[in-house]
Write a protein that holds these residues in place. Structure first.
Motif, short mmCIF file in Angstrom:
data_model
loop_
_atom_site.label_atom_id
_atom_site.label_comp_id
_atom_site.label_asym_id
_atom_site.label_seq_id
_atom_site.Cartn_x
_atom_site.Cartn_y
_atom_site.Cartn_z
N PRO A 111 37.22 37.70 40.04
CA PRO A 111 37.75 36.68 39.12
C PRO A 111 36.94 35.39 39.10
N ASP A 112 36.14 35.17 40.13
CA ASP A 112 35.32 33.95 40.19
C ASP A 112 33.85 34.25 39.94
N ARG A 113 33.56 35.23 39.12
CA ARG A 113 32.17 35.60 38.86
C ARG A 113 31.38 34.44 38.28
N ILE A 154 27.35 31.99 51.09
CA ILE A 154 27.78 32.78 52.25
C ILE A 154 29.30 32.72 52.39
N GLY A 155 29.87 31.57 52.11
CA GLY A 155 31.32 31.42 52.20
C GLY A 155 32.02 31.60 50.86
N PHE A 156 31.39 32.33 49.93
CA PHE A 156 31.98 32.48 48.60
C PHE A 156 33.37 33.09 48.68
N TRP A 157 33.54 34.10 49.52
CA TRP A 157 34.86 34.69 49.73
C TRP A 157 35.52 33.99 50.92
N SER A 158 35.75 32.71 50.76
CA SER A 158 36.23 31.90 51.88
C SER A 158 37.67 32.22 52.28
N HIS A 159 38.36 33.05 51.47
CA HIS A 159 39.70 33.48 51.89
C HIS A 159 39.62 34.39 53.13
N LYS A 160 38.42 34.93 53.39
CA LYS A 160 38.20 35.70 54.60
C LYS A 160 37.75 34.75 55.71
N PRO A 161 38.50 34.66 56.80
CA PRO A 161 38.09 33.75 57.88
C PRO A 161 36.68 33.99 58.38
N SER A 162 36.26 35.26 58.40
CA SER A 162 34.90 35.56 58.88
C SER A 162 33.84 34.96 57.96
N ALA A 163 34.10 34.96 56.64
CA ALA A 163 33.13 34.39 55.70
C ALA A 163 33.08 32.87 55.83
#
Length: 625
Positions: A111-113, A154-163
């Motif tokens: 959705p954030d392309r 790198i943190g684009f999917w920041s909803h993932k704590p690992s990212a």
């Protein structure tokens, strides 16, 4: 102003997509690709223009505006396209365009392309500024822009704590290196009085040896951060938490190549500082072996490729540290690496796309029948990176091995041995990746249904595979690239200690041994579903990235924490204590003084009388005296 658009087009795309918000969602990816196509087209046109000039005149310089007109620091914002920077511009825009096109398909359901393409454009624009700047301050601006954009991607999917953690780690580790570049600029201004390339390089002969060495070491620290070289390499594996196109862009065309560019661009500094040059060679040799060992123990396909990048950049840094003999060869390996590493990462993304985002190679197997295009393109990248003739890596990496041995004596033996060892280990772990992914029995979940990626993803992979095949020969045969770069990096005749044909034979034998060991280990034995735990200490260390994080924590983070704690204590107990003590002293004196104020008129009259008597007495004493 044609050259300006190399910067403005992707930067303008990023601005439109970020400021336009959701209104640009429907066509944001198209704008991102269009700006990259414009940048690449302009780069090709400028390259043709350079080719039409005599070698000594292959420089296009544009001053855009007066940037820092402050007292003695008069600095313009200028762009410089020469033989060195045009190599990077073509790589950044060409490979970057293919990655943008691939991303249209890869990120189709995100959705954030639109925001993703904005960050990609920003990343490319910052890298273009870095390599096109005509002075160190402009380079520093692009350098910091690359760091910011990498953090966002790198943190684009920041909803993932690992990212989110990986993005922060990459940013913080790079800030350590960035301090080196910032301090180097301060030293340049203090001692050379300028920050322009020409001015600094012309001033080098007049500077003291210690100053030039200090500048070289500070620049090396900066390069270690951006190019993930020892001891600042720990962020690179974690950066795989970002979307796969980000990994391809970072590893093939942008961020990790920045350190190599900085060292080669600053060749006049390193040529005058043998200690700093030796440090460059040492760091490159350590990292190329370091990364190769780590790559052997990774089951995550992207992390195995990340370790490979660390190792291959180590080859480039080692070559650049060998001075004029290695500058052109370092750039050649950087360019060939751009093709096969981008192809390998995009191939890994295609495998993940087919396997429901699974990254563990132990859950792959037999995919060559289901992903024929991915298998073919990834396979060509594999052959190129391990140096099978006549693919690209054979020409560039073998050349580095040859000049390492050509250093002669004990130094040549150590450097040559490191490069040869790295070649053998590379063949091992890359063969391991191929066997675990595309060969053997199926090891995936029965609910998984592998399928080939759409044409938007496979077309860029095919083009990159063609580059993996032919780029090396095109750049190496007849000294094409060396001759082209000669006006910038100079020339040097290499005297080979070992005949080239013998060195090639030895290298291919080492590569074949690496392939053979990997085949025996992974093609003739069952692959367990999980990694075995009863392994050697070296394997355990490799799985933990050779304790890179532990080393940085012990060597930098913990001492930094203690230093910060001590400084805070000094501030609290020293500075604040002195201020608080003075305030307490004044308060106590005020309280004592208040007791004198009784409020009775007779007391005040008596005080006035006593004071007058003292004044009269003093006057009489003075007169008698």
């Amino acid at each position: 102003m044609d050259l300006l658009w190399l910067i403005v087009a992707p930067l303008a795309g990023a601005a439109v997509l970020l400021l336009g918000g959701r209104a640009t969602d429907a066509w944001g990816h198209l704008l991102g690709c269009a700006t990259m196509a414009a940048a690449f087209g302009t780069a090709v046109a400028q390259f043709v223009t350079l080719l039409g000039r005599a070698p000594q005149d292959r420089v296009i310089h544009q001053v855009l505006f007066s940037w820092v007109p402050v007292a003695q620091l008069q600095l313009d914002f200028g762009l410089q396209l020469d033989a060195l920077s045009v190599c990077f511009v073509l790589l950044i825009t060409g490979v970057g365009l293919l990655i943008h096109i691939y991303s249209v398909g890869y990120m189709a359901d995100d959705p954030d392309r639109r925001r993703f393409f904005a960050y990609l454009n920003l990343f490319v624009a910052a890298m273009l500024l870095l390599v096109l700047a005509d002075n160190f301050l402009g380079l520093y601006m692009g350098w910091e822009g690359v760091g910011l954009a990498s953090y966002l991607l790198i943190g684009f999917w920041s909803h993932k704590p690992s990212a989110a953690t990986a993005a922060k780690k990459a940013f913080v580790v790079n800030r350590v290196g960035d301090i080196g570049l910032a301090v180097a600029l301060m030293v340049m201004w203090a001692d050379a009085g300028t920050l322009s390339y020409a001015g600094v390089f012309d001033a080098v002969p007049a500077l003291s040896g210690g100053t030039v060495t200090a500048i070289g070491l500070l620049l090396l620290l900066a390069a270690c951060g951006k190019s993930a070289q020892f001891p600042l390499q720990s962020w690179l594996g974690d950066a795989m938490e970002g979307p796969t196109p980000v990994s391809a862009l970072i590893h093939a065309a942008t961020m990790v190549t920045a350190g190599v560019y900085l060292i080669v661009r600053c060749g006049p500094i390193y040529d005058a500082a043998p200690i700093a040059q030796g440090a460059v060679v040492t760091i490159g040799a350590i990292t190329l072996v370091f990364g190769a060992i780590i790559g052997c123990a990774k089951d995550d396909i992207k992390k195995a490729l990340a370790a490979s990048t660390m190792s291959q950049i180590g080859y480039m840094v080692l070559a650049a540290g060998l001075g004029p003999a290695g500058y052109a060869i370092a750039i050649m390996h950087l360019l060939t690496h751009g093709f096969f590493k981008a192809g390998l990462f995009l191939g890994a993304g295609s495998v993940m796309h087919a396997m429901g985002d699974e990254t563990d190679m132990r859950r792959y197997g037999g995919l060559r029948r289901y992903l024929p295009v991915t298998f073919a393109t990834f396979g060509l990248g594999y052959l190129a990176i391990i140096g099978v003739p006549p693919l690209a890596g054979f020409f560039s990496k073998d050349a580095i091995i040859e000049i390492a041995f050509a250093a002669g004596g004990l130094t040549g033996a150590l450097l040559g041995g490191a490069t040869l060892l790295g070649a053998g280990i590379t063949a091992f772990y890359m063969t391991r990746v191929m066997l675990l992914t595309f060969f053997g029995e199926k090891r995936w979940n029965p609910d998984t249904h592998p399928h080939e990626s759409p044409a938007l993803m496979t077309a860029p992979m095919i083009i990159l595979a063609l580059g993996s095949v032919g780029a090396g020969a095109a750049l190496a045969i007849g000294g094409t690239l060396s001759t082209f770069l000669e006006p910038v990096v100079g020339t040097h005749e290499t005297h080979h200690v070992i005949p080239v044909w013998a060195m090639t034979t030895i290298t291919l034998a080492v590569v074949a041994a690496g392939i053979g060991v990997a085949y025996r280990s992974y093609a003739t034995r069952p692959v367990p579903e999980t990694a075995p735990q009863d392994v050697s200490a070296l394997t355990v260390a490799a799985r933990r990235d050779l304790y890179g994080d532990a080393f940085n924590e012990a060597a930098f983070m913990r001492p930094g924490q203690r230093l910060t704690h001590d400084l805070v204590s000094v501030d609290d107990k020293g500075v604040d204590g002195a201020a608080d003590g003075l305030a307490a002293l004044i308060g106590a004196a005020s309280r004592r003084m208040r007791t004198v104020q009784t409020g009775f008129a007779r007391s005040y009259a008596l005080s006035m009388l006593a004071g007058a008597a003292l004044v009269v007495g003093a006057v009489l004493v003075v007169r008698v005296w």
